[in-house]
Write a protein that holds these residues in place. Structure first.
Motif, PDB file in Angstrom:
ATOM      1  N   GLN A  76       0.811  -1.221   0.000  1.00  0.00           N
ATOM      2  CA  GLN A  76       0.000   0.000   0.000  1.00  0.00           C
ATOM      3  C   GLN A  76       0.845   1.273   0.000  1.00  0.00           C
ATOM      4  N   GLY A  77       2.147   1.149   0.240  1.00  0.00           N
ATOM      5  CA  GLY A  77       3.019   2.313   0.319  1.00  0.00           C
ATOM      6  C   GLY A  77       3.523   2.518   1.728  1.00  0.00           C
ATOM      7  N   TYR A  78       4.662   3.186   1.834  1.00  0.00           N
ATOM      8  CA  TYR A  78       5.241   3.472   3.155  1.00  0.00           C
ATOM      9  C   TYR A  78       4.460   4.595   3.844  1.00  0.00           C
ATOM     10  N   ALA A  79       4.321   4.455   5.153  1.00  0.00           N
ATOM     11  CA  ALA A  79       3.571   5.447   5.933  1.00  0.00           C
ATOM     12  C   ALA A  79       4.202   6.829   5.839  1.00  0.00           C
ATOM     13  N   PHE A  80       5.550   6.901   5.732  1.00  0.00           N
ATOM     14  CA  PHE A  80       6.189   8.218   5.691  1.00  0.00           C
ATOM     15  C   PHE A  80       5.708   9.044   4.501  1.00  0.00           C
ATOM     16  N   GLU A 101      -6.459   4.611   3.712  1.00  0.00           N
ATOM     17  CA  GLU A 101      -7.329   4.980   2.593  1.00  0.00           C
ATOM     18  C   GLU A 101      -6.526   5.477   1.386  1.00  0.00           C
ATOM     19  N   VAL A 102      -5.208   5.556   1.525  1.00  0.00           N
ATOM     20  CA  VAL A 102      -4.330   6.016   0.453  1.00  0.00           C
ATOM     21  C   VAL A 102      -3.417   4.868   0.043  1.00  0.00           C
ATOM     22  N   PHE A 103      -3.363   4.600  -1.266  1.00  0.00           N
ATOM     23  CA  PHE A 103      -2.569   3.496  -1.800  1.00  0.00           C
ATOM     24  C   PHE A 103      -1.556   4.047  -2.801  1.00  0.00           C
ATOM     25  N   VAL A 104      -0.286   3.917  -2.487  1.00  0.00           N
ATOM     26  CA  VAL A 104       0.778   4.379  -3.383  1.00  0.00           C
ATOM     27  C   VAL A 104       0.973   3.356  -4.498  1.00  0.00           C
ATOM     28  N   SER A 105       1.168   3.841  -5.716  1.00  0.00           N
ATOM     29  CA  SER A 105       1.287   2.934  -6.865  1.00  0.00           C
ATOM     30  C   SER A 105       2.349   3.428  -7.835  1.00  0.00           C
ATOM     31  N   VAL A 239     -18.936   8.099  -2.389  1.00  0.00           N
ATOM     32  CA  VAL A 239     -19.227   7.618  -3.748  1.00  0.00           C
ATOM     33  C   VAL A 239     -18.055   7.733  -4.712  1.00  0.00           C
ATOM     34  N   ALA A 240     -16.895   8.233  -4.273  1.00  0.00           N
ATOM     35  CA  ALA A 240     -15.824   8.522  -5.229  1.00  0.00           C
ATOM     36  C   ALA A 240     -14.485   7.926  -4.829  1.00  0.00           C
ATOM     37  N   ILE A 241     -13.759   7.474  -5.838  1.00  0.00           N
ATOM     38  CA  ILE A 241     -12.360   7.060  -5.733  1.00  0.00           C
ATOM     39  C   ILE A 241     -11.550   8.068  -6.531  1.00  0.00           C
ATOM     40  N   GLU A 242     -10.454   8.559  -5.949  1.00  0.00           N
ATOM     41  CA  GLU A 242      -9.669   9.611  -6.607  1.00  0.00           C
ATOM     42  C   GLU A 242      -8.263   9.119  -6.941  1.00  0.00           C
ATOM     43  N   PHE A 243      -7.794   9.506  -8.123  1.00  0.00           N
ATOM     44  CA  PHE A 243      -6.466   9.134  -8.598  1.00  0.00           C
ATOM     45  C   PHE A 243      -5.600  10.385  -8.735  1.00  0.00           C
ATOM     46  N   ARG A 244      -4.372  10.287  -8.237  1.00  0.00           N
ATOM     47  CA  ARG A 244      -3.407  11.389  -8.397  1.00  0.00           C
ATOM     48  C   ARG A 244      -2.041  10.819  -8.735  1.00  0.00           C
ATOM     49  N   THR A 245      -1.166  11.689  -9.235  1.00  0.00           N
ATOM     50  CA  THR A 245       0.137  11.222  -9.695  1.00  0.00           C
ATOM     51  C   THR A 245       1.208  12.278  -9.470  1.00  0.00           C
ATOM     52  N   PHE A 246       2.444  11.814  -9.338  1.00  0.00           N
ATOM     53  CA  PHE A 246       3.590  12.719  -9.284  1.00  0.00           C
ATOM     54  C   PHE A 246       4.177  12.950 -10.680  1.00  0.00           C
ATOM     55  N   SER A 247       3.589  12.333 -11.690  1.00  0.00           N
ATOM     56  CA  SER A 247       4.155  12.408 -13.035  1.00  0.00           C
ATOM     57  C   SER A 247       4.194  13.826 -13.577  1.00  0.00           C
ATOM     58  N   LYS A 248       3.101  14.550 -13.456  1.00  0.00           N
ATOM     59  CA  LYS A 248       3.010  15.834 -14.135  1.00  0.00           C
ATOM     60  C   LYS A 248       3.401  17.015 -13.248  1.00  0.00           C
ATOM     61  N   ASN A 249       3.196  16.902 -11.943  1.00  0.00           N
ATOM     62  CA  ASN A 249       3.574  18.030 -11.076  1.00  0.00           C
ATOM     63  C   ASN A 249       5.037  17.978 -10.663  1.00  0.00           C
ATOM     64  N   ALA A 250       5.649  16.775 -10.636  1.00  0.00           N
ATOM     65  CA  ALA A 250       7.027  16.649 -10.167  1.00  0.00           C
ATOM     66  C   ALA A 250       7.933  15.936 -11.171  1.00  0.00           C
ATOM     67  N   GLY A 251       7.441  15.720 -12.385  1.00  0.00           N
ATOM     68  CA  GLY A 251       8.283  15.152 -13.429  1.00  0.00           C
ATOM     69  C   GLY A 251       8.556  13.671 -13.306  1.00  0.00           C
ATOM     70  N   PHE A 252       7.638  12.897 -12.685  1.00  0.00           N
ATOM     71  CA  PHE A 252       7.869  11.473 -12.437  1.00  0.00           C
ATOM     72  C   PHE A 252       7.403  10.565 -13.573  1.00  0.00           C
ATOM     73  N   THR A 253       7.235  11.088 -14.782  1.00  0.00           N
ATOM     74  CA  THR A 253       6.711  10.230 -15.854  1.00  0.00           C
ATOM     75  C   THR A 253       7.590   8.999 -16.069  1.00  0.00           C
ATOM     76  N   GLY A 254       8.899   9.163 -15.933  1.00  0.00           N
ATOM     77  CA  GLY A 254       9.800   8.028 -16.090  1.00  0.00           C
ATOM     78  C   GLY A 254      10.205   7.395 -14.775  1.00  0.00           C
ATOM     79  N   THR A 255       9.863   8.038 -13.676  1.00  0.00           N
ATOM     80  CA  THR A 255      10.248   7.544 -12.344  1.00  0.00           C
ATOM     81  C   THR A 255       9.154   6.676 -11.736  1.00  0.00           C
ATOM     82  N   ARG A 256       7.906   6.973 -12.055  1.00  0.00           N
ATOM     83  CA  ARG A 256       6.735   6.180 -11.725  1.00  0.00           C
ATOM     84  C   ARG A 256       6.360   6.174 -10.260  1.00  0.00           C
ATOM     85  N   CYS A 257       5.477   7.086  -9.886  1.00  0.00           N
ATOM     86  CA  CYS A 257       4.891   7.077  -8.554  1.00  0.00           C
ATOM     87  C   CYS A 257       3.584   7.862  -8.592  1.00  0.00           C
TER      88      CYS A 257
END
Length: 410
Positions: A76-80, A101-105, A239-257
């Motif tokens: 699920q991801g590290y707590a830190f 309730e938060v799952f790192v991927s 009623v909602a599940i939300e998806f977010r990414t570090f790809s576009k705000n922090a440049g992680f497109t090739g780093t993947r998080c």
């Protein structure tokens, strides 16, 4: 005899961006001296922020020491990292979340594709049109649709978004069980107000529906009053599940998080009408099929939430949004109808008279050596539109607009 999943055969011959790559490669082979500017795929070009690089290096050093080495981490991801996500991205909006309730991927593309696995195949799916292809294609693969006809798959509710309705989708006339929403929107670059988003939350509550909310571009919102999270809307955590990414705000497109939020209060139903929490199902899916994002990468993502990291990603976003302004104003100056580019790094334009979206792609590539994305690749309502991205360098973006002005005879 091994049988294939024949649902895959319903899909077009190639993924949208694979077709673009094929055409660009052929053009490059035929014109080896052409200096091609790529404003098509939504890939970033600036390097990772300095704070992230420091975090990655420190984590690499930890992995080289037996005392601090880490093997398998929590799926699920590290707590830190999760604790920083909750404190910075949600509590500042007045949204409370629990750590479980938060799952790192490894990316929102993976999550928005995989999330459909926890739903039955008989659910009725609604998507905005135009739409990010992964939402639709993964449901086709799963067997939730019929065959395609006239550019539309049977069994799918298409919610048209175009200039005529200000890119605001109307509530479906027929009941939808799973609803995909993406805001700020890819590909149109448009947004929904809190009032408009509340209509969808209210609809979902009234119909027992689930909203899959892709907020990958929330960090690009510039104007006040636009929701950064669907959980800013009362009742959305039910009623909602939300998806977010570090790809576009922090440049992680090739780093993947990335990360997905599945509140424990979000329920779906068994065939006998019993409620069941989707949080448990997603946790079960991830622990079975996913070994977690590497520790090194999560430490890099954690650095995004330092004081330095927050300033650096703000600078990164401002850089790309300056490009968006350059594209938007440049295209408007030659009389094109332009949308987006204000709260998102995407510019959505109407193709000039006499061109459909793929013929305009070819003209832009041939005459100006610029790659964009045909709107038809995002769905039937995308025909007659075209997407450009602000993720290039400022120099190449300015050069692209000058080429369009001087070399594109429209």
């Amino acid at each position: 005899m091994a049988l294939i999943n024949e649902n895959y055969l319903k899909l077009p011959g190639s993924y949208l961006f694979a077709e673009i790559a094929k055409r660009v490669t052929k053009f490059k082979d035929d014109n080896p001296s052409a200096n091609i500017i790529r404003l098509g795929i939504g890939d970033v070009t600036k390097p990772l922020p300095e704070a992230v690089i420091k975090g990655l290096h420190a984590a690499v050093d930890e992995m080289a020491d037996a005392k601090t080495f880490r093997g398998y981490g929590p799926e699920q991801g590290y707590a830190f990292l999760i604790e920083k996500i909750i404190k910075t991205d949600y509590e500042t909006l007045g949204v409370k979340l629990d750590v479980d309730e938060v799952f790192v991927s490894d990316g929102s593309k993976s999550d928005v594709g995989n999330i459909q696995e926890i739903f039955g195949v008989d659910n009725k799916v609604a998507i905005t049109d135009p739409v990010y292809p992964v939402y639709l294609d993964t449901n086709v693969m799963a067997g939730r649709t019929g065959q395609v006809s006239g550019g539309k798959f049977a069994g799918v509710t298409y919610l048209t978004c175009n200039a005529e309705n200000n890119f605001i989708p109307a509530l479906p006339e027929e009941k939808a069980d799973i609803i995909y929403l993406c805001y700020p929107n890819n590909p149109t670059g448009t947004t929904l107000s809190k009032q408009e988003l509340k209509k969808w939350v209210d609809y979902a509550k009234a119909n027992g529906s689930i909203i899959l909310y892709d907020a990958a571009y929330e960090a690009y919102i510039q104007e006040p009053g636009i929701p950064h999270s669907i959980y800013e809307i009362e009742g959305a955590k039910d009623v909602a599940i939300e998806f977010r990414t570090f790809s576009k705000n922090a440049g992680f497109t090739g780093t993947r998080c990335a990360f997905t939020v599945v509140p424990k209060s979000v329920m779906a139903y068994t065939a006998d009408g019993s409620q069941y929490p989707l949080n448990k199902l997603w946790n079960r899916r991830q622990t079975t099929k996913f070994n977690g994002v590497p520790y090194i990468i999560q430490k890099g993502a954690e650095a995004v939430y330092t004081t330095e990291g927050q300033q650096q990603i703000k600078d990164l976003i401002n850089y790309y949004m300056a490009n968006a302004k350059t594209i938007r104003e440049g295209l408007k100056s030659i009389g094109l109808d332009v949308f987006g580019g204000v709260n998102a790094p995407y510019i959505w334009l109407k193709t000039p008279q006499g061109y459909d979206s793929w013929s305009f792609f070819d003209k832009l590539l041939t005459d100006a050596h610029i790659v964009g994305t045909p709107g038809a690749g995002f769905g039937p309502a995308g025909e007659g539109y075209f997407r450009l991205t602000a993720f290039g360098s400022q120099e190449s973006t300015k050069e692209a607009i000058e080429r369009i002005k001087s070399k594109l005879s429209l």
